[in-house]
Design a protein around this motif. Structure first.
Motif, mmCIF file in Angstrom:
data_model
loop_
_atom_site.group_PDB
_atom_site.id
_atom_site.type_symbol
_atom_site.label_atom_id
_atom_site.label_comp_id
_atom_site.label_asym_id
_atom_site.label_seq_id
_atom_site.Cartn_x
_atom_site.Cartn_y
_atom_site.Cartn_z
ATOM 1 N N PHE A 1 -3.208 1.357 -9.082
ATOM 2 C CA PHE A 1 -2.031 0.532 -8.845
ATOM 3 C C PHE A 1 -1.098 0.529 -10.043
ATOM 4 C CE2 PHE A 1 -4.446 -2.568 -11.254
ATOM 5 C CZ PHE A 1 -3.481 -3.380 -11.845
ATOM 6 N N ALA A 2 0.099 0.041 -9.789
ATOM 7 C CA ALA A 2 1.099 -0.136 -10.842
ATOM 8 C C ALA A 2 1.971 -1.329 -10.480
ATOM 9 C CB ALA A 2 1.960 1.112 -11.003
ATOM 10 N N THR A 3 2.467 -2.003 -11.500
ATOM 11 C CA THR A 3 3.371 -3.137 -11.314
ATOM 12 C C THR A 3 4.750 -2.748 -11.810
ATOM 13 O OG1 THR A 3 1.580 -4.740 -11.544
ATOM 14 C CG2 THR A 3 3.812 -5.538 -11.937
ATOM 15 N N LEU A 4 5.772 -3.062 -11.035
ATOM 16 C CA LEU A 4 7.156 -2.684 -11.361
ATOM 17 C C LEU A 4 8.106 -3.809 -11.002
ATOM 18 C CD1 LEU A 4 7.158 -0.162 -8.496
ATOM 19 C CD2 LEU A 4 6.525 0.717 -10.662
ATOM 20 N N PRO B 1 0.659 3.422 -13.868
ATOM 21 C CA PRO B 1 -0.489 3.402 -12.959
ATOM 22 C C PRO B 1 -1.828 3.431 -13.703
ATOM 23 C CG PRO B 1 1.133 5.039 -12.250
ATOM 24 C CD PRO B 1 1.500 4.623 -13.636
ATOM 25 N N ILE B 2 -2.787 2.700 -13.120
ATOM 26 C CA ILE B 2 -4.133 2.645 -13.660
ATOM 27 C C ILE B 2 -5.114 2.638 -12.499
ATOM 28 C CG2 ILE B 2 -4.042 0.117 -13.782
ATOM 29 C CD1 ILE B 2 -5.886 0.279 -16.234
ATOM 30 N N THR B 3 -6.212 3.347 -12.681
ATOM 31 C CA THR B 3 -7.234 3.389 -11.644
ATOM 32 C C THR B 3 -8.305 2.353 -11.946
ATOM 33 O OG1 THR B 3 -6.834 5.751 -11.333
ATOM 34 C CG2 THR B 3 -8.849 4.852 -10.386
ATOM 35 N N THR B 4 -8.628 1.526 -10.961
ATOM 36 C CA THR B 4 -9.589 0.441 -11.097
ATOM 37 C C THR B 4 -10.621 0.542 -9.967
ATOM 38 O OG1 THR B 4 -8.508 -1.164 -9.622
ATOM 39 C CG2 THR B 4 -7.621 -0.947 -11.878
ATOM 40 N N PRO B 5 -11.641 -0.316 -9.985
ATOM 41 C CA PRO B 5 -12.598 -0.312 -8.872
ATOM 42 C C PRO B 5 -11.991 -0.753 -7.542
ATOM 43 C CG PRO B 5 -13.557 -1.354 -10.816
ATOM 44 C CD PRO B 5 -12.101 -1.175 -11.094
ATOM 45 N N PHE B 6 -10.752 -1.265 -7.584
ATOM 46 C CA PHE B 6 -10.105 -1.756 -6.367
ATOM 47 C C PHE B 6 -9.021 -0.807 -5.857
ATOM 48 C CE2 PHE B 6 -11.581 -5.291 -8.941
ATOM 49 C CZ PHE B 6 -12.376 -5.982 -8.043
ATOM 50 N N GLY B 7 -8.680 0.197 -6.669
ATOM 51 C CA GLY B 7 -7.637 1.136 -6.295
ATOM 52 C C GLY B 7 -6.790 1.521 -7.493
ATOM 53 N N ALA C 1 0.829 -1.199 0.000
ATOM 54 C CA ALA C 1 0.000 0.000 0.000
ATOM 55 C C ALA C 1 0.869 1.256 0.000
ATOM 56 C CB ALA C 1 -0.914 0.003 1.225
ATOM 57 N N VAL C 2 0.421 2.260 -0.738
ATOM 58 C CA VAL C 2 1.094 3.564 -0.762
ATOM 59 C C VAL C 2 0.030 4.657 -0.690
ATOM 60 C CG1 VAL C 2 3.138 2.799 -2.029
ATOM 61 C CG2 VAL C 2 1.120 3.555 -3.299
ATOM 62 N N GLU C 3 0.455 5.854 -0.281
ATOM 63 C CA GLU C 3 -0.490 6.972 -0.216
ATOM 64 C C GLU C 3 -0.788 7.534 -1.598
ATOM 65 O OE1 GLU C 3 1.197 9.777 2.472
ATOM 66 O OE2 GLU C 3 0.513 8.709 4.260
ATOM 67 N N ASN C 4 0.200 7.484 -2.494
ATOM 68 C CA ASN C 4 0.027 8.022 -3.839
ATOM 69 C C ASN C 4 0.784 7.126 -4.816
ATOM 70 O OD1 ASN C 4 0.759 9.664 -6.283
ATOM 71 N ND2 ASN C 4 -0.495 11.194 -5.230
ATOM 72 N N CYS C 5 0.031 6.427 -5.662
ATOM 73 C CA CYS C 5 0.638 5.458 -6.579
ATOM 74 C C CYS C 5 1.605 6.124 -7.552
ATOM 75 C CB CYS C 5 -0.471 4.724 -7.333
ATOM 76 S SG CYS C 5 0.126 3.526 -8.545
ATOM 77 N N ASP C 6 1.199 7.237 -8.139
ATOM 78 C CA ASP C 6 2.041 7.892 -9.140
ATOM 79 C C ASP C 6 3.360 8.362 -8.537
ATOM 80 O OD1 ASP C 6 0.045 8.680 -11.736
ATOM 81 O OD2 ASP C 6 -0.916 8.188 -9.834
ATOM 82 N N GLU C 7 3.291 8.916 -7.344
ATOM 83 C CA GLU C 7 4.526 9.367 -6.692
ATOM 84 C C GLU C 7 5.433 8.186 -6.372
ATOM 85 O OE1 GLU C 7 3.484 11.714 -3.323
ATOM 86 O OE2 GLU C 7 2.640 13.363 -4.525
ATOM 87 N N ALA C 8 4.860 7.066 -5.948
ATOM 88 C CA ALA C 8 5.671 5.885 -5.646
ATOM 89 C C ALA C 8 6.354 5.362 -6.902
ATOM 90 C CB ALA C 8 4.801 4.798 -5.020
ATOM 91 N N VAL C 9 5.633 5.358 -8.035
ATOM 92 C CA VAL C 9 6.226 4.901 -9.295
ATOM 93 C C VAL C 9 7.350 5.836 -9.730
ATOM 94 C CG1 VAL C 9 5.774 4.542 -11.752
ATOM 95 C CG2 VAL C 9 4.163 3.684 -10.048
ATOM 96 N N THR C 10 7.139 7.132 -9.560
ATOM 97 C CA THR C 10 8.186 8.097 -9.910
ATOM 98 C C THR C 10 9.433 7.867 -9.064
ATOM 99 O OG1 THR C 10 6.595 9.770 -10.612
ATOM 100 C CG2 THR C 10 8.772 10.547 -9.986
ATOM 101 N N ALA D 1 10.346 5.128 -7.577
ATOM 102 C CA ALA D 1 10.957 3.849 -7.951
ATOM 103 C C ALA D 1 11.745 3.982 -9.253
ATOM 104 C CB ALA D 1 9.877 2.778 -8.088
ATOM 105 N N THR D 2 11.167 4.670 -10.229
ATOM 106 C CA THR D 2 11.832 4.824 -11.525
ATOM 107 C C THR D 2 13.110 5.642 -11.393
ATOM 108 O OG1 THR D 2 9.669 4.719 -12.614
ATOM 109 C CG2 THR D 2 11.506 5.580 -13.903
ATOM 110 N N GLU D 3 13.056 6.701 -10.601
ATOM 111 C CA GLU D 3 14.239 7.536 -10.396
ATOM 112 C C GLU D 3 15.356 6.780 -9.694
ATOM 113 O OE1 GLU D 3 11.971 11.884 -10.010
ATOM 114 O OE2 GLU D 3 12.643 10.808 -8.205
ATOM 115 N N ARG D 4 15.012 5.713 -8.994
ATOM 116 C CA ARG D 4 16.010 4.946 -8.234
ATOM 117 C C ARG D 4 16.358 3.620 -8.891
ATOM 118 N NH1 ARG D 4 13.351 8.524 -5.752
ATOM 119 N NH2 ARG D 4 14.096 9.633 -3.903
ATOM 120 N N GLY D 5 16.054 3.513 -10.184
ATOM 121 C CA GLY D 5 16.485 2.347 -10.953
ATOM 122 C C GLY D 5 15.453 1.267 -11.133
ATOM 123 N N GLY D 6 14.223 1.463 -10.633
ATOM 124 C CA GLY D 6 13.161 0.494 -10.855
ATOM 125 C C GLY D 6 12.603 0.598 -12.261
#
Length: 267
Positions: free
Chosen positions: A235-238, A227-233, A205-214, A216-221
């Motif tokens: 999320f993004a896969t990395l 990210p995509i918004t669904t009826p469940f939240g 779980a994260v407070e903001n999916c887009d910020e978490a992806v950013t 992660a990407t900046e740190r080599g992920g």
């Protein structure tokens, strides 16, 4: 915390060739802090979110170096008995039940569809100290290239009730214990690169999916989906810099109606 019902996800860990690099990455992306490690237990190091144990990282034993992969552990009352059921249902034991001090007993297995997972018979360590809060475990799904075998195996071993998602765009099944949905199963399609084997996709779980992806990407992920918004939240896969796949989800940001489900009789 009471011991979880058998078959409930209760812990997650991952083996890294570069543990310090992994600690920096997940510390920055998920806000984890880390406890000390002991050579007596292979320098196993717990990760904490807001002071609560949520996962662990560990270096490989000599000769076990290789690609990193998150491992989800399912709670069991008797690891040896569950290991026998795994064998009886065409699963493979990769590590026989092993006592870990007073903490509990662990083992590793592979289900017939190819996904590796763990068993945890709790002693003094009962598993996650927090779930469904930022930085903590939130959800997991078995991503399998052979869903028919997977769908026979897990209900037979853990007495799950199965429900199929009524969505023609995805082959997704829910595994339930009582009234609680504890695990998902997704059939892998050709959208997954052929070199990606069946695996357990662990969500944090994260407070903001887009910020978490950013972060992660900046740190080599490497982002793979969303990210995509669904009826469940949202999320993004990395994958992290050492190749371990995982997902992040903001469960407060949702869109659309949740699809219905259909009961599936266990075979």
């Amino acid at each position: 915390m009471a011991v979880q019902p058998e078959g409930t996800p209760c812990w997650a860990d991952v083996m890294f060739n570069d543990v310090e690099g992994a600690k920096r990455f997940y510390g920055d992306v998920l806000g984890w802090t880390f406890g000390g490690s002991s050579s007596e237990f292979g320098n196993y190091t717990q990760a904490y979110a807001d002071g609560k144990a949520v996962a662990a990282v560990v270096p490989p034993m000599p000769g076990q170096e290789g690609p990193s992969q998150w491992c989800l552990y399912l709670a069991v009352r008797d690891a040896a008995a569950t290991a026998a059921r795994i064998r009886d249902n065409d699963g493979e034991m990769l590590m026989e039940p092993m006592r870990v001090g007073d903490f509990g007993t662990m083992c590793l297995a592979r289900e017939p569809g190819g996904t590796v997972f763990g068993l945890w018979q709790a002693g003094t360590h009962e598993g996650f100290e927090a779930t469904n809060v930022p930085g903590a475990y939130c959800w997991a799904e078995v991503c399998t290239r052979d869903p028919e075998k997977t769908d026979v195996f897990f209900p037979a071993v853990f007495s799950y009730r199965s429900r199929q998602l009524e969505d023609e765009s995805i082959d997704f099944r829910l595994y339930e214990l009582g009234q609680e949905t504890v695990l998902g199963r997704m059939g892998m399609t050709e959208d997954f690169p052929p070199e990606v084997p069946s695996y357990m996709n662990v969500y944090f779980a994260v407070e903001n999916c887009d910020e978490a992806v950013t972060r992660a990407t900046e740190r080599g992920g490497t982002p793979h989906f969303g990210p995509i918004t669904t009826p469940f939240g949202r999320f993004a896969t990395l994958s992290d810099p050492q190749g371990a796949n995982f997902s992040v989800i903001d469960v407060t940001t949702m869109e659309g109606e949740r699809p219905g489900t259909t009961d599936v009789p266990n075979e």
